[in-house]
Design a protein around this motif. Structure first.
Motif, PDB file in Angstrom:
ATOM      1  N   THR A   9      17.946   0.050 -17.540  1.00 44.47           N
ATOM      2  CA  THR A   9      17.152  -0.733 -16.595  1.00 44.47           C
ATOM      3  C   THR A   9      15.697  -0.259 -16.593  1.00 44.47           C
ATOM      4  OG1 THR A   9      19.080  -1.086 -15.179  1.00 44.47           O
ATOM      5  CG2 THR A   9      16.938  -1.407 -14.179  1.00 44.47           C
ATOM      6  N   THR A  10      14.775  -1.212 -16.554  1.00 44.46           N
ATOM      7  CA  THR A  10      13.348  -0.911 -16.473  1.00 44.46           C
ATOM      8  C   THR A  10      12.740  -1.745 -15.351  1.00 44.46           C
ATOM      9  OG1 THR A  10      13.296  -0.563 -18.875  1.00 44.46           O
ATOM     10  CG2 THR A  10      11.176  -0.767 -17.750  1.00 44.46           C
ATOM     11  N   SER A  11      11.936  -1.109 -14.504  1.00 44.91           N
ATOM     12  CA  SER A  11      11.335  -1.797 -13.360  1.00 44.91           C
ATOM     13  C   SER A  11       9.843  -2.044 -13.577  1.00 44.91           C
ATOM     14  CB  SER A  11      11.539  -0.973 -12.078  1.00 44.91           C
ATOM     15  OG  SER A  11      12.909  -0.903 -11.746  1.00 44.91           O
ATOM     16  N   PHE A  12       9.367  -3.108 -12.932  1.00 46.06           N
ATOM     17  CA  PHE A  12       7.958  -3.487 -12.984  1.00 46.06           C
ATOM     18  C   PHE A  12       7.516  -3.864 -11.568  1.00 46.06           C
ATOM     19  CE2 PHE A  12      10.008  -4.371 -16.956  1.00 46.06           C
ATOM     20  CZ  PHE A  12       9.120  -3.957 -17.930  1.00 46.06           C
ATOM     21  N   ALA A  13       6.227  -3.719 -11.301  1.00 53.41           N
ATOM     22  CA  ALA A  13       5.700  -4.047  -9.980  1.00 53.41           C
ATOM     23  C   ALA A  13       4.500  -4.967 -10.114  1.00 53.41           C
ATOM     24  CB  ALA A  13       5.301  -2.772  -9.234  1.00 53.41           C
ATOM     25  N   VAL A  14       4.409  -5.946  -9.214  1.00 52.36           N
ATOM     26  CA  VAL A  14       3.242  -6.826  -9.157  1.00 52.36           C
ATOM     27  C   VAL A  14       2.271  -6.202  -8.158  1.00 52.36           C
ATOM     28  CG1 VAL A  14       2.390  -9.136  -8.672  1.00 52.36           C
ATOM     29  CG2 VAL A  14       4.675  -8.831  -9.664  1.00 52.36           C
ATOM     30  N   LEU A  15       1.114  -5.790  -8.652  1.00 52.41           N
ATOM     31  CA  LEU A  15       0.148  -5.049  -7.839  1.00 52.41           C
ATOM     32  C   LEU A  15      -1.249  -5.607  -8.092  1.00 52.41           C
ATOM     33  CD1 LEU A  15      -0.430  -2.585  -5.991  1.00 52.41           C
ATOM     34  CD2 LEU A  15      -0.530  -1.183  -8.048  1.00 52.41           C
ATOM     35  N   ALA A  37       3.181  -2.573  -3.931  1.00 55.94           N
ATOM     36  CA  ALA A  37       3.533  -3.778  -4.686  1.00 55.94           C
ATOM     37  C   ALA A  37       3.909  -4.938  -3.765  1.00 55.94           C
ATOM     38  CB  ALA A  37       4.691  -3.480  -5.628  1.00 55.94           C
ATOM     39  N   THR A  38       3.555  -6.151  -4.195  1.00 57.25           N
ATOM     40  CA  THR A  38       3.941  -7.355  -3.457  1.00 57.25           C
ATOM     41  C   THR A  38       5.251  -7.931  -3.981  1.00 57.25           C
ATOM     42  OG1 THR A  38       2.512  -8.648  -4.940  1.00 57.25           O
ATOM     43  CG2 THR A  38       1.584  -7.958  -2.825  1.00 57.25           C
ATOM     44  N   SER A  39       5.629  -7.567  -5.201  1.00 54.81           N
ATOM     45  CA  SER A  39       6.904  -7.990  -5.788  1.00 54.81           C
ATOM     46  C   SER A  39       7.349  -6.929  -6.788  1.00 54.81           C
ATOM     47  CB  SER A  39       6.784  -9.337  -6.518  1.00 54.81           C
ATOM     48  OG  SER A  39       6.551 -10.389  -5.632  1.00 54.81           O
ATOM     49  N   THR A  40       8.651  -6.872  -7.028  1.00 58.79           N
ATOM     50  CA  THR A  40       9.184  -5.981  -8.058  1.00 58.79           C
ATOM     51  C   THR A  40      10.133  -6.773  -8.960  1.00 58.79           C
ATOM     52  OG1 THR A  40      11.009  -5.283  -6.615  1.00 58.79           O
ATOM     53  CG2 THR A  40       9.023  -3.901  -6.640  1.00 58.79           C
ATOM     54  N   ILE A  41      10.167  -6.397 -10.225  1.00 59.20           N
ATOM     55  CA  ILE A  41      11.041  -7.032 -11.212  1.00 59.20           C
ATOM     56  C   ILE A  41      11.874  -5.937 -11.867  1.00 59.20           C
ATOM     57  CG2 ILE A  41      11.146  -8.456 -13.294  1.00 59.20           C
ATOM     58  CD1 ILE A  41       8.275  -9.380 -12.588  1.00 59.20           C
TER      59      ILE A  41
END
Length: 274
Positions: free
Chosen positions: A197-203, A219-223
């Motif tokens: 699993t790899t996570s990303f953040a909308v910043l 972050a406003t969203s995470t993926i």
């Protein structure tokens, strides 16, 4: 105003100033992943164990196998019970007491990620149908929380499962007499896949890969993207910030890179063990 005070008063603007130059405060570009390290068989008293570091984030996993009766509705199925502990030791934002909501969600999501990927066939844990199965209690403790604890936990559990060995058993179903065949070699668990699993953040309108704890908080969203044997397994997005398909494709490409490196590390360990 010095930089440290400016960051504390205006954290979002501080990050936005960096991201406009395609750089993050820790020196990484927006798509860069932090270094990953895996130590296998770290706990000699456990049946399987590992330690994983993603940047500063550190998670240790220990697995203990116990004998138990199966569920009546699933007489040939064993148990995989992960539990993630996020204690005050790893970050000042956590307090002593019962497990946090975040830890409970991570524990449930971890079980889903492992079982839905087909990594473990729980029927392989059956000793005697309707009578006796193995229950794998997987305890994961976060020692240092600097973002992406769930990613580190998935890798730690998969790595620990690759070191897991179970003793051979002789079981009399009529008398429930159990005997551990200590003279015979222990059996390794058969694993069908390696989910990563790899996570990303909308910043600040940008997508950053492998976010730190500070970046996650802003972050406003995470993926979250799970790759299993070079194939996209599933994508989970939280938050309302929309993400363009092109950016999502870049996230998947980044997740593929991490999965490839983890798979190589685990396969090297398995090869050396033989």
């Amino acid at each position: 105003m010095d930089l440290k005070t400016y960051k504390k008063i205006h954290p979002v603007k501080y990050y936005k100033d960096h991201l406009e130059s395609n750089i993050r405060p820790d020196g990484r570009e927006v798509g860069d992943l932090r270094p990953l390290a895996i130590n296998f068989g770290s706990i000699t008293s456990a049946d399987g164990s590992s330690i994983v570091k993603i940047g500063n984030t550190t998670v240790v996993c220990g697995i203990k196998a116990e004998l138990t009766p199966p569920k009546p509705v699933e007489p040939e199925t064993g148990f995989l019970v992960p539990n993630i502990e996020i204690s005050p030791l790893c970050s000042p934002k956590y307090r002593p007491g019962p497990p946090s909501e975040e830890a409970q969600v991570y524990s449930c999501s971890l079980a889903d990620a492992i079982l839905n990927s087909g990594c473990v066939n729980l029927k392989d844990l059956c000793i005697t149908k309707e009578k006796l199965v193995w229950a794998l209690y997987c305890d994961l403790v976060c020692l240092d929380h600097d973002g992406c604890v769930f990613d580190a936990s998935v890798i730690a559990l998969v790595a620990a499962l690759h070191t897991l060995t179970l003793p051979r058993m002789r079981h009399n179903a009529d008398t429930d007499e159990r005997e551990v065949l200590e003279e015979e070699p222990r059996e390794a668990l058969t694993l069908s896949s390696i989910p990563v699993t790899t996570s990303f953040a909308v910043l600040c309108g940008r997508i950053v890969a492998d976010p730190t704890a500070e970046e996650e908080a802003l972050a406003t969203s995470t993926i979250t993207i799970t790759i299993c044997d070079a194939t996209l397994s599933y994508i989970n997005k939280s938050g309302g910030e929309p993400v363009e398909q092109e950016l999502l494709d870049q996230c998947i490409e980044n997740a593929m890179k991490r999965e490839k490196s983890v798979r190589a590390l685990i396969k090297t360990m398995v090869k050396n063990k033989k």
